[in-house]
Design a protein around this motif. Structure first.
Motif: not given
Length: 589
Positions: A427-428, A430-433, A463-467, A472-478
């Motif tokens: 996953l890049d 620098r990019m948003k989800v 959820d949509a709010d992760v977009m 780097h703001q997520f866990s490995g599973g996410q």
């Protein structure tokens, strides 16, 4: 009463924003082997770094940590005193040896350095000789030659043995191992765990083994500590904790570790309630056996060859199917030229794949299992048109991919998607989800793309709010869920997963495997799942091909291959795979 080798009392660690460890206490006696288990973020590694005096300066710690024979509290001891203790009185083996070893130094020199720095050998020559002896002690093949190698020239298991030799060089009182086998194949893992157990037993060393896998603890340890959100919630003998866990978290952790245990819908047990956005119950129905008439609508009947193949035997078409297969591979070989050697020396040829032939039926769940270096990833890359074969043909969805133009490959890649082992690396950052998931879409306006991204994220339980967040703001599973959403956004017909759950905690692994099973059924995907974990393959796939030294040595229905393996290599893999039922029987009090 004897004085424990390690005594931790009311250890509390905090960041400027939150409390991370909440007053944990435990002792380890001389020669005692203790396991510390829990999920990522539970505080396991923080405990180990606190003992070693390696906490970041941004964290504060209170309580006491004492080593037998050391007059200082390790939490308040000056750095000079801690440097004297590290490598002599206490030592640590880290999860990833490639980052812990100096890539510019020969491994023998690095082992010898541990002894010269602490003056446990009288001179450099004696230290180098002792280093070779230590490499032999950890069962490294050709230890004198291995001592001259650089870290990148050794396998993962060999590098971990080097780390173990360095840790045991000065006969420490305490050995800490932080996930020492997570990245290793099952056979190499079994060898390293046996080696750790033998070394600490022979020397009377106290061991703290940190892992998220209770099967690893059961192989080595006598006692286990279960950690959850910065607290030790259970402490007891391995046999009692494994067979009769008392705390609800321990019960869920053990249930999630057992890939043979499923609920009445055929789903693995997880640590939490089902995620929001999971496909409806009808999609989550238990997977039917392949001969079921209902399953035959999705998975056409096929003939799976379950036989043993030796080098020199004529090529065999494994898993040959009736009708048009989704994937058809014939006489596939891939050769490389290994760099290195002298200026005028001919680079040796490495055979990545040798005369591989097999079919995968439309809608089938096809597993490919083998150790590192067996050819799994090479085969996966060729199937996804990320590499070209030396000889042979590969047809995917009726399209030959060897030598295909880039224009045809663009269309091909919308139909064939891949999920990699390390989501952080794929996953890049620098990019948003929203942009990561939407990237494969073509000729779609922004409003439609965002709507499809939101629906796809919801399908994988996000959820949509992760977009608007970054990886780097997520866990490995996410992050792995985001990778799966990106792979499925184009509605592909074939999904290839390369070690997609090997780096995840057992509970997160169960969630992702359930998710993959649901999505494969919902989208009627053909799944090719590459792994070194036989338990994962057995749960998820209906057919398995066992690959060794670039050849498929055995292939057939998963249950048949696992329950009645024909090839010695398959039997070796099956015997090295930890079974929760077998471990429970062995360690039962």
């Amino acid at each position: 009463m004897t004085v424990p080798t390690l005594s931790v009392n009311d250890l509390r660690v905090a960041s400027p924003f939150a409390d991370l460890l909440h007053g944990i206490s435990f002792d380890i006696s001389a020669g005692e082997r203790v396991g510390l288990i829990g999920e990522s973020g539970s505080g396991k590694s923080l405990t180990a770094t606190s003992v070693m005096g390696l906490l970041p300066e941004t964290l504060t710690a209170t309580g006491t940590i004492r080593l037998n024979g050391v007059d200082a509290d390790l939490l308040t001891a000056p750095e000079r005193r801690l440097n004297q203790l590290r490598g002599t009185t206490m030592a640590m083996v880290f999860q990833e040896p490639m980052t812990a070893l100096n890539p510019l130094m020969r491994v023998g020199t690095q082992v010898a350095e541990i002894m010269t720095v602490h003056h446990t050998e009288t001179g450099r020559r004696q230290a180098r000789q002792r280093a070779v002896e230590l490499l032999a002690l950890v069962k490294l093949p050709n230890p004198a030659e291995a001592a001259l190698a650089f870290p990148h020239q050794l396998s993962g298991g060999q590098r971990q043995r080097v780390m173990l030799a360095m840790a045991m060089a000065n006969d420490p009182l305490l050995l800490l191992c932080d996930e020492p086998t997570t990245a290793l194949d099952v056979t190499v893992q079994a060898e390293v765990l046996k080696l750790i157990g033998n070394l600490v037993t022979e020397r009377g060393t106290a061991l703290l083994l940190i892992t998220h896998d209770i099967a690893v603890v059961a192989e080595v340890c006598q006692r286990v500590l279960v950690m959850y959100r910065g607290e030790i919630v259970e402490d007891g003998p391995v046999g009692r904790v494994l067979t009769a866990p008392q705390h609800p978290y321990t019960q869920k952790l053990i249930a999630a570790s057992d890939l043979s245990s499923v609920d009445d819908r055929g789903r693995l047990h997880t640590m939490s309630m089902p995620v929001v956005g999971r496909p409806p119950a009808a999609v989550s129905a238990p997977r039917q056996i392949h001969t079921d008439a209902a399953a035959a609508v999705i998975r056409p009947p096929h003939r799976a060859v379950h036989q043993r193949l030796e080098p020199g035997d004529p090529p065999v078409i494994f898993n040959e199917v009736t009708g048009a297969p989704a994937i058809s591979v014939r006489d596939l070989s891939r050769q490389y030229r290994r760099r290195g050697g002298g200026l005028f020396a001919t680079a040796p040829i490495v055979h990545g794949l040798r005369d591989v032939s097999f079919d995968v039926a439309e809608g089938q769940r096809f597993g490919i299992v083998g150790e590192s270096g067996s050819g799994k990833s090479t085969l996966m890359r060729i199937l996804c048109a990320l590499d070209q074969p030396t000889t042979g043909t590969v047809d995917v969805l009726g399209q030959p991919i060897a030598g295909a133009s880039e224009r045809h490959l663009r269309d091909f890649r919308s139909q064939v998607q891949i999920v990699f082992q390390d989501p952080m690396g794929s996953l890049d950052p620098r990019m948003k989800v929203r942009d990561i998931v939407a990237e494969p879409l073509r000729n779609v306006n922004r409003a439609e793309a965002l709507a499809r991204v939101e629906a796809q994220l919801n399908a994988v339980g996000l959820d949509a709010d992760v977009m608007n967040r970054h990886p780097h703001q997520f866990s490995g599973g996410q992050r792995q869920r985001i990778s799966i959403a990106r792979a499925l956004i184009t509605r592909p017909r074939v999904l290839v997963a390369d070690e997609a759950v090997s780096a995840l905690d057992v509970s997160v692994r169960a969630q992702v495997l359930n998710l993959l099973a649901d999505l494969v059924d919902e989208y009627q995907l053909t799944l090719v799942f590459v792994s070194h974990d036989l338990g994962v393959i057995r749960h998820l796939c209906d057919t398995v091909a066992v690959i060794s030294d670039g050849r498929i040595v055995e292939c057939g229905p998963t249950a048949d291959v696992y329950d009645s393996p024909l090839h010695p290599y398959t039997r070796q893999l099956v015997s090295a795979t930890p079974s929760m039922h077998e471990l429970a029987r062995r360690v039962a009090p």
